[in-house]
Design a protein around this motif. Structure first.
Motif, mmCIF file in Angstrom:
data_model
loop_
_atom_site.group_PDB
_atom_site.id
_atom_site.type_symbol
_atom_site.label_atom_id
_atom_site.label_comp_id
_atom_site.label_asym_id
_atom_site.label_seq_id
_atom_site.Cartn_x
_atom_site.Cartn_y
_atom_site.Cartn_z
ATOM 1 N N ASP A 228 0.831 -1.212 0.000
ATOM 2 C CA ASP A 228 0.000 0.000 0.000
ATOM 3 C C ASP A 228 0.860 1.254 0.000
ATOM 4 O OD1 ASP A 228 -2.213 -1.641 0.079
ATOM 5 O OD2 ASP A 228 -2.541 -1.412 2.240
ATOM 6 N N LEU A 229 1.994 1.206 0.686
ATOM 7 C CA LEU A 229 2.919 2.345 0.683
ATOM 8 C C LEU A 229 3.439 2.597 -0.725
ATOM 9 C CD1 LEU A 229 4.668 4.480 2.129
ATOM 10 C CD2 LEU A 229 6.387 2.680 2.489
ATOM 11 N N GLY A 230 3.741 1.514 -1.452
ATOM 12 C CA GLY A 230 4.202 1.661 -2.825
ATOM 13 C C GLY A 230 3.182 2.369 -3.699
ATOM 14 N N THR A 231 1.922 2.037 -3.501
ATOM 15 C CA THR A 231 0.850 2.707 -4.247
ATOM 16 C C THR A 231 0.816 4.190 -3.910
ATOM 17 O OG1 THR A 231 -0.471 0.674 -4.279
ATOM 18 C CG2 THR A 231 -1.628 2.757 -4.659
ATOM 19 N N LEU A 232 0.969 4.502 -2.615
ATOM 20 C CA LEU A 232 0.962 5.894 -2.166
ATOM 21 C C LEU A 232 2.121 6.678 -2.775
ATOM 22 C CD1 LEU A 232 -0.251 8.046 -0.201
ATOM 23 C CD2 LEU A 232 1.360 7.197 1.510
ATOM 24 N N LEU A 233 3.290 6.048 -2.876
ATOM 25 C CA LEU A 233 4.488 6.720 -3.373
ATOM 26 C C LEU A 233 4.622 6.628 -4.897
ATOM 27 C CD1 LEU A 233 7.099 5.511 -0.702
ATOM 28 C CD2 LEU A 233 5.842 7.678 -0.754
ATOM 29 N N ASN A 234 3.701 5.876 -5.518
ATOM 30 C CA ASN A 234 3.783 5.634 -6.954
ATOM 31 C C ASN A 234 5.075 4.914 -7.321
ATOM 32 O OD1 ASN A 234 2.579 5.718 -9.493
ATOM 33 N ND2 ASN A 234 3.658 7.596 -10.074
ATOM 34 N N VAL A 235 5.499 4.038 -6.417
ATOM 35 C CA VAL A 235 6.660 3.181 -6.656
ATOM 36 C C VAL A 235 6.198 1.751 -6.375
ATOM 37 C CG1 VAL A 235 9.014 2.585 -5.978
ATOM 38 C CG2 VAL A 235 8.274 4.972 -5.923
ATOM 39 N N PRO A 236 5.895 0.965 -7.389
ATOM 40 C CA PRO A 236 5.345 -0.368 -7.156
ATOM 41 C C PRO A 236 6.254 -1.217 -6.256
ATOM 42 C CG PRO A 236 5.162 0.212 -9.466
ATOM 43 C CD PRO A 236 6.017 1.276 -8.835
ATOM 44 N N LEU A 237 5.679 -1.701 -5.165
ATOM 45 C CA LEU A 237 6.392 -2.608 -4.254
ATOM 46 C C LEU A 237 5.655 -3.943 -4.296
ATOM 47 C CD1 LEU A 237 6.966 -0.179 -1.216
ATOM 48 C CD2 LEU A 237 8.523 -0.681 -3.119
ATOM 49 N N CYS A 316 8.667 -11.045 22.644
ATOM 50 C CA CYS A 316 9.981 -11.507 22.203
ATOM 51 C C CYS A 316 10.948 -11.375 23.378
ATOM 52 C CB CYS A 316 10.468 -10.684 21.008
ATOM 53 S SG CYS A 316 9.320 -10.704 19.603
ATOM 54 N N THR A 317 12.134 -11.917 23.238
ATOM 55 C CA THR A 317 13.072 -11.892 24.357
ATOM 56 C C THR A 317 13.606 -10.502 24.647
ATOM 57 O OG1 THR A 317 14.893 -12.475 22.866
ATOM 58 C CG2 THR A 317 13.790 -14.284 24.011
ATOM 59 N N ASN A 318 13.525 -9.605 23.685
ATOM 60 C CA ASN A 318 14.036 -8.248 23.907
ATOM 61 C C ASN A 318 12.977 -7.185 23.646
ATOM 62 O OD1 ASN A 318 14.056 -8.714 21.132
ATOM 63 N ND2 ASN A 318 15.819 -7.383 20.770
ATOM 64 N N GLY A 319 11.720 -7.559 23.777
ATOM 65 C CA GLY A 319 10.676 -6.560 23.617
ATOM 66 C C GLY A 319 9.350 -7.150 23.185
ATOM 67 N N VAL A 320 8.456 -6.269 22.761
ATOM 68 C CA VAL A 320 7.106 -6.655 22.356
ATOM 69 C C VAL A 320 6.851 -6.103 20.952
ATOM 70 C CG1 VAL A 320 4.642 -6.467 22.867
ATOM 71 C CG2 VAL A 320 6.297 -6.631 24.748
ATOM 72 N N VAL A 321 6.270 -6.939 20.096
ATOM 73 C CA VAL A 321 5.967 -6.553 18.721
ATOM 74 C C VAL A 321 4.456 -6.461 18.541
ATOM 75 C CG1 VAL A 321 6.076 -7.252 16.297
ATOM 76 C CG2 VAL A 321 8.069 -7.576 17.783
ATOM 77 N N HIS A 322 4.018 -5.381 17.877
ATOM 78 C CA HIS A 322 2.623 -5.215 17.483
ATOM 79 C C HIS A 322 2.592 -5.137 15.963
ATOM 80 C CE1 HIS A 322 1.883 -4.317 21.707
ATOM 81 N NE2 HIS A 322 2.796 -3.356 21.640
ATOM 82 N N VAL A 323 2.012 -6.135 15.317
ATOM 83 C CA VAL A 323 1.923 -6.137 13.859
ATOM 84 C C VAL A 323 0.786 -5.210 13.447
ATOM 85 C CG1 VAL A 323 1.581 -7.549 11.798
ATOM 86 C CG2 VAL A 323 2.817 -8.497 13.772
ATOM 87 N N ILE A 324 1.078 -4.302 12.513
ATOM 88 C CA ILE A 324 0.114 -3.257 12.122
ATOM 89 C C ILE A 324 -0.142 -3.296 10.616
ATOM 90 C CG2 ILE A 324 0.642 -1.735 14.054
ATOM 91 C CD1 ILE A 324 2.505 -0.155 12.204
ATOM 92 N N ASP A 325 -1.227 -2.644 10.190
ATOM 93 C CA ASP A 325 -1.651 -2.706 8.788
ATOM 94 C C ASP A 325 -1.274 -1.505 7.957
ATOM 95 O OD1 ASP A 325 -3.407 -0.782 9.720
ATOM 96 O OD2 ASP A 325 -5.231 -1.878 9.188
ATOM 97 N N ARG A 326 -0.417 -0.627 8.462
ATOM 98 C CA ARG A 326 0.001 0.560 7.720
ATOM 99 C C ARG A 326 1.423 0.933 8.129
ATOM 100 N NH1 ARG A 326 -3.455 4.288 5.325
ATOM 101 N NH2 ARG A 326 -5.174 3.300 6.440
ATOM 102 N N VAL A 327 2.218 1.366 7.169
ATOM 103 C CA VAL A 327 3.574 1.849 7.464
ATOM 104 C C VAL A 327 3.470 3.229 8.121
ATOM 105 C CG1 VAL A 327 5.793 2.513 6.478
ATOM 106 C CG2 VAL A 327 4.553 0.523 5.564
ATOM 107 N N LEU A 328 4.203 3.422 9.218
ATOM 108 C CA LEU A 328 4.179 4.697 9.931
ATOM 109 C C LEU A 328 5.214 5.645 9.334
ATOM 110 C CD1 LEU A 328 3.963 3.333 13.616
ATOM 111 C CD2 LEU A 328 2.100 3.930 12.048
ATOM 112 N N LEU A 329 4.750 6.711 8.756
ATOM 113 C CA LEU A 329 5.650 7.651 8.062
ATOM 114 C C LEU A 329 6.066 8.800 8.987
ATOM 115 C CD1 LEU A 329 3.723 7.842 4.655
ATOM 116 C CD2 LEU A 329 5.680 6.385 5.259
ATOM 117 N N PRO A 330 7.353 9.133 8.987
ATOM 118 C CA PRO A 330 7.815 10.231 9.847
ATOM 119 C C PRO A 330 7.377 11.596 9.325
ATOM 120 C CG PRO A 330 9.621 9.362 8.509
ATOM 121 C CD PRO A 330 8.440 8.489 8.256
#
Length: 330
Positions: A228-237, A316-330
């Motif tokens: 979906d990020l690729g679509t947003l950036l017009n760079v097919p991923l 995980c052994t060094n933290g916690v992971v939350h799988v999400i449905d969107r790339v977080l953009l800075p």
């Protein structure tokens, strides 16, 4: 992946399985009997059969003087949150991972509801500990799963129903992602774009380390999120290697926006994250939404809409992971 589950967990799991081989002579319903007869635990019953732990939990625990197990039991709705609604759906998970996941719900001995106090921890048959969290409203959680009730008595122990499946990998964040990428968790590989991006930016060391150091909270975008990020950036991923069409500096900045390193918000499960406020990732701020039904949304400065948690609270052994449905953009 040979090191995905610890040697300690494998040894304990084998010991518990052998202990459960004795014929069950109890008249009262066992933990397995309760799962079989209670329609709210139909998917748990199916999982126990596929994961080869139904016989174990239908017998006394020879490793405990009282012969007891304590099980944090996910309801049908808990499994449905992962898209697992039937015995057929469970085949989407590799059987060894499902089996280990079930062991993560089991305590060898009696762990009554009165012992589930805020900040306390308990060992599991997987060898990974869990912790009890209490929110301001008095609700209690084991990791990120709400405890719906306590002390359902069985002939061979206790059951505490919960609203989410407990997930732990026994590996650090990087190797947990690699396990998903290689299809060792779900039969269908996942997080393949994320792993490719991490390697492309040479950030592997940021996601590894000794247990608990650094303590990370990681928001991990799905493969579809990157497409979906690729679509947003017009760079097919279309495939993971397409990540390399983007400048490495750009990808690095984006990845760092998904990782909280240590501090007050590192290594946090959903009920511990501060709702409706902003936390600081290595690459910038992340705005968290309200705590609703055990999850929160997350939004980067560059996002028009927030990301939803698809699979929250993976320990995980060094933290916690939350799988999400969107790339977080800075």
């Amino acid at each position: 992946m040979k090191n995905f589950f610890s040697v300690k967990a494998s040894a304990l799991a084998l010991g518990l399985l052998l202990a459960g081989c004795a014929k069950n002579k109890e008249v009262e319903p066992t933990i397995t009997n309760i799962a079989v007869t209670n329609p709210d635990f139909q998917t748990l019953e199916d999982a126990a059969i596929r994961g080869d732990v139904a016989v174990l939990l239908g017998n006394k625990n020879a490793a405990d003087p009282a012969g007891n197990f304590t099980v944090f039991a996910p309801t049908n709705d808990a499994f449905a949150r992962l898209g697992l609604r039937s015995a057929t759906d469970l085949t989407a998970l590799q059987q060894p991972f499902l089996r280990s996941t079930l062991f993560y719900h089991v305590f060898s001995g009696t762990l009554p509801g009165s012992a589930l106090t805020a900040g306390s921890t308990s060992a599991s048959a997987l060898g990974v500990t869990r912790r009890i969290i209490q929110r301001a409203d008095g609700s209690r959680y084991v990791n990120g799963s709400r405890i719906l009730g306590t002390d359902v008595a069985a002939a061979n122990g206790l059951i505490h129903p919960i609203d989410k499946v407990l997930l732990a990998t026994g590996a650090d964040v990087l190797n947990s992602a690699l396990a998903l990428q290689k299809g060792n968790v779900f039969v269908k590989p996942e997080l393949t774009f994320l792993v490719e991006a991490v390697v492309y930016c040479n950030l592997q060391s940021a996601l590894t380390g000794t247990p608990g150091s650094p303590n990370l909270t990681v928001f991990a975008p799905t493969d579809q999120a990157f497409k979906d990020l690729g679509t947003l950036l017009n760079v097919p991923l279309n495939v993971p290697a397409d990540i390399r069409k983007l400048p490495v500096a750009t990808v690095t900045a984006v990845l760092l926006n998904h990782v909280v390193i240590g501090g007050a918000q590192g290594g946090k499960f959903t009920p511990e994250l501060p709702e409706s406020t902003t936390i600081t990732a290595a690459g910038g701020p992340i705005a968290l939404g309200a705590f609703n039904n055990g999850v929160l949304t997350a939004k980067g400065n560059g996002n028009a809409a927030p990301a939803n948690m698809v699979i929250p609270d993976v320990q995980c052994t060094n933290g916690v992971v939350h799988v999400i449905d969107r790339v977080l953009l800075p």
